[in-house]
Design a protein around this motif. Structure first.
Motif, PDB file in Angstrom:
ATOM      1  N   ASP A   1      29.043  36.241  40.092  1.00 13.97           N
ATOM      2  CA  ASP A   1      29.875  36.995  39.042  1.00 13.97           C
ATOM      3  C   ASP A   1      29.661  38.609  39.312  1.00 13.97           C
ATOM      4  OD1 ASP A   1      30.262  34.774  37.785  1.00 13.97           O
ATOM      5  OD2 ASP A   1      29.083  34.992  36.132  1.00 13.97           O
ATOM      6  N   GLU A   2      28.647  39.122  39.591  1.00 10.41           N
ATOM      7  CA  GLU A   2      28.498  40.350  40.204  1.00 10.41           C
ATOM      8  C   GLU A   2      29.224  40.667  41.382  1.00 10.41           C
ATOM      9  OE1 GLU A   2      25.113  43.612  41.159  1.00 10.41           O
ATOM     10  OE2 GLU A   2      24.693  42.097  39.714  1.00 10.41           O
ATOM     11  N   LEU A   3      29.240  39.639  42.125  1.00  6.99           N
ATOM     12  CA  LEU A   3      29.699  39.983  43.513  1.00  6.99           C
ATOM     13  C   LEU A   3      31.274  39.980  43.549  1.00  6.99           C
ATOM     14  CD1 LEU A   3      29.375  40.379  46.563  1.00  6.99           C
ATOM     15  CD2 LEU A   3      29.275  37.954  46.786  1.00  6.99           C
ATOM     16  N   LEU A   4      31.688  38.998  42.573  1.00  7.18           N
ATOM     17  CA  LEU A   4      33.302  39.118  42.182  1.00  7.18           C
ATOM     18  C   LEU A   4      33.728  40.313  41.826  1.00  7.18           C
ATOM     19  CD1 LEU A   4      33.464  35.356  41.052  1.00  7.18           C
ATOM     20  CD2 LEU A   4      34.592  36.380  43.161  1.00  7.18           C
ATOM     21  N   VAL A   5      32.875  40.918  40.885  1.00  5.13           N
ATOM     22  CA  VAL A   5      33.294  42.089  40.122  1.00  5.13           C
ATOM     23  C   VAL A   5      33.246  43.391  41.138  1.00  5.13           C
ATOM     24  CG1 VAL A   5      32.533  43.851  38.439  1.00  5.13           C
ATOM     25  CG2 VAL A   5      32.580  41.234  37.665  1.00  5.13           C
ATOM     26  N   ARG A   6      32.319  43.349  41.939  1.00  4.02           N
ATOM     27  CA  ARG A   6      32.060  44.400  42.919  1.00  4.02           C
ATOM     28  C   ARG A   6      33.238  44.341  43.802  1.00  4.02           C
ATOM     29  NH1 ARG A   6      26.466  44.114  45.480  1.00  4.02           N
ATOM     30  NH2 ARG A   6      27.535  46.061  46.698  1.00  4.02           N
TER      31      ARG A   6
ATOM     32  N   ASN B   1      51.716  40.561  49.034  1.00  3.23           N
ATOM     33  CA  ASN B   1      52.689  39.716  48.200  1.00  3.23           C
ATOM     34  C   ASN B   1      52.443  39.797  46.567  1.00  3.23           C
ATOM     35  OD1 ASN B   1      53.608  38.459  50.592  1.00  3.23           O
ATOM     36  ND2 ASN B   1      51.728  36.877  50.437  1.00  3.23           N
ATOM     37  N   GLU B   2      53.539  39.795  46.163  1.00  3.51           N
ATOM     38  CA  GLU B   2      53.698  39.630  44.565  1.00  3.51           C
ATOM     39  C   GLU B   2      52.498  38.948  43.914  1.00  3.51           C
ATOM     40  OE1 GLU B   2      54.616  42.067  41.496  1.00  3.51           O
ATOM     41  OE2 GLU B   2      55.253  42.316  43.559  1.00  3.51           O
ATOM     42  N   SER B   3      52.282  37.589  44.470  1.00  6.65           N
ATOM     43  CA  SER B   3      51.502  36.587  43.871  1.00  6.65           C
ATOM     44  C   SER B   3      50.166  37.197  43.933  1.00  6.65           C
ATOM     45  CB  SER B   3      51.709  35.310  44.355  1.00  6.65           C
ATOM     46  OG  SER B   3      51.705  35.255  45.619  1.00  6.65           O
ATOM     47  N   ASP B   4      49.697  37.940  45.054  1.00  3.25           N
ATOM     48  CA  ASP B   4      48.434  38.274  45.309  1.00  3.25           C
ATOM     49  C   ASP B   4      47.781  39.528  44.461  1.00  3.25           C
ATOM     50  OD1 ASP B   4      48.313  36.220  46.988  1.00  3.25           O
ATOM     51  OD2 ASP B   4      48.655  37.421  48.829  1.00  3.25           O
ATOM     52  N   ARG B   5      48.697  40.074  43.815  1.00  2.65           N
ATOM     53  CA  ARG B   5      48.727  41.302  43.086  1.00  2.65           C
ATOM     54  C   ARG B   5      47.798  41.172  42.065  1.00  2.65           C
ATOM     55  NH1 ARG B   5      51.490  45.841  45.336  1.00  2.65           N
ATOM     56  NH2 ARG B   5      53.078  45.078  46.505  1.00  2.65           N
ATOM     57  N   THR B   6      47.728  39.913  41.541  1.00  4.67           N
ATOM     58  CA  THR B   6      46.960  39.807  40.248  1.00  4.67           C
ATOM     59  C   THR B   6      45.575  38.912  40.557  1.00  4.67           C
ATOM     60  OG1 THR B   6      48.219  37.916  39.817  1.00  4.67           O
ATOM     61  CG2 THR B   6      48.967  40.002  38.743  1.00  4.67           C
ATOM     62  N   LEU B   7      45.075  38.785  41.710  1.00  6.47           N
ATOM     63  CA  LEU B   7      44.133  38.169  41.999  1.00  6.47           C
ATOM     64  C   LEU B   7      42.701  38.253  41.074  1.00  6.47           C
ATOM     65  CD1 LEU B   7      44.279  37.759  45.927  1.00  6.47           C
ATOM     66  CD2 LEU B   7      44.539  36.016  44.290  1.00  6.47           C
ATOM     67  N   CYS B   8      42.679  39.669  41.123  1.00  4.40           N
ATOM     68  CA  CYS B   8      41.504  40.066  40.346  1.00  4.40           C
ATOM     69  C   CYS B   8      41.623  40.634  38.742  1.00  4.40           C
ATOM     70  CB  CYS B   8      40.938  41.490  40.779  1.00  4.40           C
ATOM     71  SG  CYS B   8      40.279  41.242  42.445  1.00  4.40           S
TER      72      CYS B   8
ATOM     73  N   ASP C   1      41.577  38.455  36.223  1.00 11.04           N
ATOM     74  CA  ASP C   1      40.709  37.707  35.375  1.00 11.04           C
ATOM     75  C   ASP C   1      39.162  38.234  35.788  1.00 11.04           C
ATOM     76  OD1 ASP C   1      42.835  36.327  34.160  1.00 11.04           O
ATOM     77  OD2 ASP C   1      42.634  34.778  35.466  1.00 11.04           O
ATOM     78  N   ILE C   2      39.070  38.978  36.587  1.00  6.15           N
ATOM     79  CA  ILE C   2      37.401  39.542  36.820  1.00  6.15           C
ATOM     80  C   ILE C   2      37.559  40.688  36.176  1.00  6.15           C
ATOM     81  CG2 ILE C   2      36.184  40.090  38.697  1.00  6.15           C
ATOM     82  CD1 ILE C   2      37.098  37.157  39.082  1.00  6.15           C
ATOM     83  N   ILE C   3      36.516  40.825  34.901  1.00  5.42           N
ATOM     84  CA  ILE C   3      36.463  41.898  34.303  1.00  5.42           C
ATOM     85  C   ILE C   3      35.222  42.706  34.611  1.00  5.42           C
ATOM     86  CG2 ILE C   3      35.957  42.833  31.839  1.00  5.42           C
ATOM     87  CD1 ILE C   3      37.832  40.284  31.303  1.00  5.42           C
ATOM     88  N   ASP C   4      35.139  44.189  34.785  1.00  3.09           N
ATOM     89  CA  ASP C   4      33.832  44.824  35.133  1.00  3.09           C
ATOM     90  C   ASP C   4      33.079  45.168  33.821  1.00  3.09           C
ATOM     91  OD1 ASP C   4      33.450  47.824  36.624  1.00  3.09           O
ATOM     92  OD2 ASP C   4      31.880  46.551  35.934  1.00  3.09           O
ATOM     93  N   ASN C   5      32.100  44.279  33.730  1.00  5.56           N
ATOM     94  CA  ASN C   5      31.264  44.405  32.701  1.00  5.56           C
ATOM     95  C   ASN C   5      30.012  45.239  32.656  1.00  5.56           C
ATOM     96  OD1 ASN C   5      32.434  42.419  31.226  1.00  5.56           O
ATOM     97  ND2 ASN C   5      31.378  40.847  32.403  1.00  5.56           N
TER      98      ASN C   5
END
Length: 51
Positions: A16-21, A37-44, A46-50
């Motif tokens: 999880d930490e690696l995904l956030v970083r 690509n427009e579809s790739d712009r939202t890849l992150c 759902d990854i929230i920096d906690n």
């Protein structure tokens, strides 16, 4: 053939930490580079920096 083990709680936290970083590092590029690509712009999204 060796049986695969499920990740431990600590391993999940590390992932999880690696995904956030990684998302923090690449977020501006994904959102602003006209070549992405427009579809790739939202890849992150759902990854929230906690941190």
């Amino acid at each position: 053939m060796q049986k695969q083990q499920l990740p431990t709680s600590t391993e999940n936290q590390d992932l999880d930490e690696l995904l956030v970083r990684g998302c923090n590092w690449v977020r501006d590029y994904l959102e602003n580079n006209p070549e992405v690509n427009e579809s790739d712009r939202t890849l992150c999204n759902d990854i929230i920096d906690n941190g």
